[in-house]
Design a protein around this motif. Structure first.
Motif, mmCIF file in Angstrom:
data_model
loop_
_atom_site.group_PDB
_atom_site.id
_atom_site.type_symbol
_atom_site.label_atom_id
_atom_site.label_comp_id
_atom_site.label_asym_id
_atom_site.label_seq_id
_atom_site.Cartn_x
_atom_site.Cartn_y
_atom_site.Cartn_z
ATOM 1 N N ARG A 745 0.825 -1.207 0.000
ATOM 2 C CA ARG A 745 0.000 0.000 0.000
ATOM 3 C C ARG A 745 0.861 1.260 0.000
ATOM 4 O O ARG A 745 0.602 2.207 -0.745
ATOM 5 C CB ARG A 745 -0.919 -0.009 1.232
ATOM 6 N N VAL A 746 1.902 1.277 0.814
ATOM 7 C CA VAL A 746 2.754 2.467 0.899
ATOM 8 C C VAL A 746 3.523 2.677 -0.405
ATOM 9 O O VAL A 746 3.556 3.778 -0.954
ATOM 10 C CB VAL A 746 3.729 2.364 2.092
ATOM 11 N N TYR A 747 4.109 1.621 -0.935
ATOM 12 C CA TYR A 747 4.920 1.778 -2.145
ATOM 13 C C TYR A 747 4.082 2.200 -3.355
ATOM 14 O O TYR A 747 4.589 2.870 -4.261
ATOM 15 C CB TYR A 747 5.670 0.481 -2.461
ATOM 16 N N SER A 748 2.811 1.845 -3.365
ATOM 17 C CA SER A 748 1.986 2.177 -4.534
ATOM 18 C C SER A 748 1.450 3.602 -4.491
ATOM 19 O O SER A 748 1.094 4.166 -5.531
ATOM 20 C CB SER A 748 0.804 1.209 -4.621
ATOM 21 N N THR A 749 1.388 4.212 -3.298
ATOM 22 C CA THR A 749 0.657 5.472 -3.174
ATOM 23 C C THR A 749 1.404 6.562 -2.430
ATOM 24 O O THR A 749 1.187 7.745 -2.689
ATOM 25 C CB THR A 749 -0.689 5.212 -2.434
ATOM 26 N N TYR A 750 2.278 6.199 -1.501
ATOM 27 C CA TYR A 750 2.823 7.194 -0.571
ATOM 28 C C TYR A 750 4.339 7.267 -0.629
ATOM 29 O O TYR A 750 5.022 6.926 0.338
ATOM 30 C CB TYR A 750 2.353 6.882 0.855
ATOM 31 N N THR A 751 4.875 7.722 -1.769
ATOM 32 C CA THR A 751 6.318 7.931 -1.866
ATOM 33 C C THR A 751 6.595 9.417 -2.070
ATOM 34 O O THR A 751 5.765 10.161 -2.608
ATOM 35 C CB THR A 751 6.930 7.141 -3.038
#
Length: 806
Positions: A745-751
């Motif tokens: 979830r983090v790698y797909s949306t919150y970088t």
């Protein structure tokens, strides 16, 4: 009349409404918020033995669901209904069910009377109305699109180019002619004298570069383009130059929103950025865990690093390497002479891991040294900000050897300084609230006078109103930060209409459908926060040291509690100790559940361990409360409380060590604007339970990559955690499944890469919009200045007088 009310009155439920109003008359509270209303309705359904479907499916049930507030007085009931997001309707219902709409002014007068602060003989209050100033700009229609303002703006601008091509193409031509870097002309030179000539030369240039090898470096054909009227800035290769010129050619011939955004986003117009964050201990070591620091400091430092990196990449892609372009990012904060063991008394500090990003500290003007030479709470900083902005302007101009291209404010005080600087320097400016205090403190505007000595909300809320209207664009981390959810209002939405009794009425505080709002979530610093499974990037000695600190280290002045059984699954949380972060609520939840204690240990990394070590009143209260809870529930042997300040390296390893033990991260805040620690925990691989109030609703997908909790319902929270623990014990793979989903979830949306690209794209597009709409904005800015000098400044002066005696 409201369709919701009308549906009740035209049905057999009319008598139910009358009976419900009768129930309300017996309530001690005269002002009921949504939860109060739902509780009274639930009691009504129980007392009157209503069938289960009636509660939710009846016309009365729907009316109650959409009612945000009910205020009762002698003449009847005021229903404040929110039939859909960002929309409010107000009606008066009498006991005999007469219904009439109420104006905003009538609602605000009623709220004033409720706190006995409305004196009709003393004249009406000042009304603030920003609505008319949005007449010149486009507005969204569908509330689902709030937070996607740039999409509307691009459609609007491209339609203007299409409808009135001559005027708008002339504006575009002038805009392209303005850009320089250190006095060197970019994009087009004086060989092109008009929009018509630009159009002709574009086609000639396209024909020329299309004949070149696609990867031929720009420097090898720079001279030929300059003779045609084109300076550096179009691209670093023949293919990129061709692509950029073709975009402009299409904009001139047949404009569309996508092409406009893609083209404007490429314009080399931002090289110097100021990120403003005055309050608190702003530094890279020894500051986290102190009052007024934490997530915001981490956010701004990470943002600075990534913006600098993105500016460098953009300069290379634009073909500016030959000009020795050196983008620069400055974090503007305050210099604190009595800096204790931090570097906050250093004027200039380089941001770690950057080429040209700096922390620039500017002191407050000398006044009472007890105040200005020491840390000052964010609630007390207001009297110093105007002169601080004036002094900071000189320092910024000296550091940049010129004006910045973009100013970004952080938090309410930084946003005010950003506005003052942007107004003086005529620079595009953006604000980021992080959290608006008005939403965090119940009835804080209505009872502001009772809270003024402690929080000075009259200054803060006034500053918020001014800067959110003055900003060229506003970044929020989540959609709900702007307009909430179907059953709760957003932080910005709370400024739409409110009263501060005896001070002013806000009848229209912010246009929620304005295109200035954009959702751009932050990222995670992947140098420090990464999955626990990446063993090749972990340092074994650090892992062992952190493991000992978390579970077994004894005789440390910074650790309270020895675990009887360190092998139990750790429940972990890390935050500062204040009422809103609610770590004491988590401790109480743990204390009330014997079953949770049987399965887990509670490990907290939070602030100080001793009252005498803290300078923050709220933190002191929470320290006392946490000790009381530990004693009350006999939690010795089951809890570890670490009062440590961790470096980022150690913070990242703490999450990973907890994950090594198949632990759980719990974020129990009463409200969380976004939730950076949630991202840090998730990317580390920790299954995460986070508050349902605020930003976590958009980060976590419930029961897919994390879980929502209501931190005010302690038993329910304990049950949810226990259900997860039980599933993990029955199916050992379940913990790993949720862990991996959290990481994905983090790698797909919150970088930060996604964030930086989006922010710079917005800055360029709103810079263009600011350029072509400047004349229309001046009336708004004059209104804001008047309110600053007539409301804000006198109150700031009063607070300054109080500071003389501290």
């Amino acid at each position: 009349m409201s369709e919701l009310i009308q549906a009740v009155l035209e049905s057999e439920e009319k008598n139910d409404l009358r009976s419900f109003l009768s129930e309300l008359r017996h309530q001690d509270k005269k002002y009921l918020l949504r939860n109060d209303i739902l509780n009274v309705y639930s009691e009504y359904c129980t007392n009157y033995q209503k069938p289960e479907h009636f509660s939710a499916s009846s016309s009365l049930g729907k009316l109650i669901y959409y009612t945000q507030e009910i205020i009762q007085d002698i003449s009847g009931f005021c229903f404040i209904i929110r039939p859909k997001i960002a929309t409010q309707e107000v009606y008066r219902l009498t006991d005999d069910l007469n219904v009439e709409p109420m104006s905003v002014q009538e609602l605000l007068d009623l709220r004033d009377r409720l706190v006995n602060r409305f004196h009709p003989n003393e004249g009406d209050l000042l009304e603030l109305d920003f609505g008319p100033f949005y007449d010149y700009s486009p507005v969204l229609r569908d509330p689902k699109n709030i937070g996607k303002g740039v999409q509307l703006l691009n459609r609007y601008l491209s339609s203007k180019l299409f409808q009135d091509p001559k005027q708008w193409q002339e504006s575009l031509f002038i805009f392209l002619s303005l850009h320089q870097y250190n006095g060197i002309q970019l994009l087009i030179n004086n060989r092109i004298q008009s929009q018509q000539q630009l159009s002709q030369q574009i086609k000639a240039a396209i024909a020329f570069v299309s004949s070149l090898p696609s990867q031929q470096p720009y420097e090898e054909f720079r001279f030929q383009l300059q003779t045609m009227g084109f300076e550096p800035g179009w691209g670093n290769t023949a293919a990129r130059v061709q692509e950029s010129l073709e975009m402009l050619d299409q904009l001139i011939d047949s404009p569309d929103p996508q092409t406009l955004e893609a083209f404007i986003s490429r314009i080399p117009m931002i090289f110097r950025i100021v990120l403003v964050s005055p309050h608190g201990w702003f530094g890279q070591e020894g500051v986290l865990g102190r009052p007024d620091t934490g997530g915001q400091v981490v956010y701004v430092l990470d943002q600075a690093r990534n913006l600098e990196k993105q500016l460098e990449e953009d300069a290379v892609l634009a073909g500016l390497e030959g000009l020795n372009v050196q983008p620069k990012v400055i974090i503007l904060t305050r210099l604190i002479p009595n800096s204790e063991d931090t570097l906050c008394n250093q004027r200039l500090e380089k941001v770690h891991g950057t080429e040209n990003a700096w922390i620039l500290r500017v002191p407050l003007r000398e006044f009472n040294p007890n105040m200005t030479q020491n840390w000052i709470s964010r609630f007390e900083l207001w009297p110093y900000l105007e002169t601080y902005a004036i002094d900071a302007e000189k320092e910024i101009l000296a550091e940049f050897q010129g004006r910045p291209d973009l100013i970004v404010g952080n938090y309410s005080d930084g946003n005010l300084v950003a506005f003052l600087l942007a107004r003086r320097l005529d620079v595009t400016h953006c604000i980021i609230a992080h959290a608006l205090e008005k939403s965090k403190y119940l009835f804080s505007n209505l009872y502001w006078q009772d809270l003024e000595d402690k929080y000075h909300f009259s200054l803060q809320f006034t500053a918020d109103l001014l800067v959110m209207n003055a900003a060229n664009f506003i970044i929020s981390s989540t959609y709900q930060e702007i307009v909430g959810t179907p059953d709760s209002i957003g932080q910005y939405e709370s400024y739409k209409c409110f009263t501060m009794p005896d001070l002013y009425h806000v009848v229209n505080g912010i246009e929620l459908f304005s295109p200035k709002f954009n959702v751009v979530p932050p990222g995670v610093n992947e140098n420090y926060f990464f999955p626990y499974t990446r063993s090749e990037d972990r340092v074994e000695s650090d892992r062992r040291r952190i493991e000992e600190m978390l579970f077994t280290l004894e005789d440390s002045a910074q650790i309270f509690g020895k675990l009887d059984d360190p092998s139990k699954r750790p429940l972990f949380s890390m935050a500062r100790l204040d009422r809103i972060k609610n770590l004491t609520g988590l401790a109480e939840c743990f204390g009330q559940s014997q079953e949770l204690q049987d399965h887990c240990n509670l490990i907290l990394v939070a602030g100080k361990l001793r009252v005498e070590e803290s300078t923050d009143n709220e933190e002191r209260e929470e320290i006392v409360k946490l000790y009381r809870i530990i004693e009350q529930y006999n939690l010795q042997g089951k809890i570890r409380w670490l009062g440590v300040r961790l470096s980022k390296t150690d913070s990242g390893e703490v999450y990973r060590v907890i994950a090594d033990h198949q632990g759980i991260f719990v974020q129990p805040a009463l409200f969380e604007a976004f939730g950076l620690t949630i991202l840090e925990a998730m990317i580390s691989g920790l299954p995460t339970f986070a508050t349902q109030f605020g930003g976590p609703l958009e980060i976590i997908q419930d029961q897919v990559n994390g879980f929502y909790i209501n931190p005010t319902h302690l038993e329910e929270t304990a049950t949810k955690i226990l259900n997860f623990v039980s599933k993990c014990e029955q199916n050992p793979n379940y913990w790993y499944e949720i862990s991996q989903q959290a990481i994905n979830r983090v790698y797909s949306t919150y970088t930060w890469k996604i964030h930086s690209n989006k922010l710079l794209s917005l800055a360029r597009i709103y810079g263009f919009w600011n350029f072509i709409s400047k004349q229309n904005r001046e009336d708004l800015l004059r209104y804001i200045e008047a309110l600053f000098y007539l409301i804000y400044k006198p109150r700031a002066q009063q607070l300054l007088e109080q500071h003389k005696y501290r």
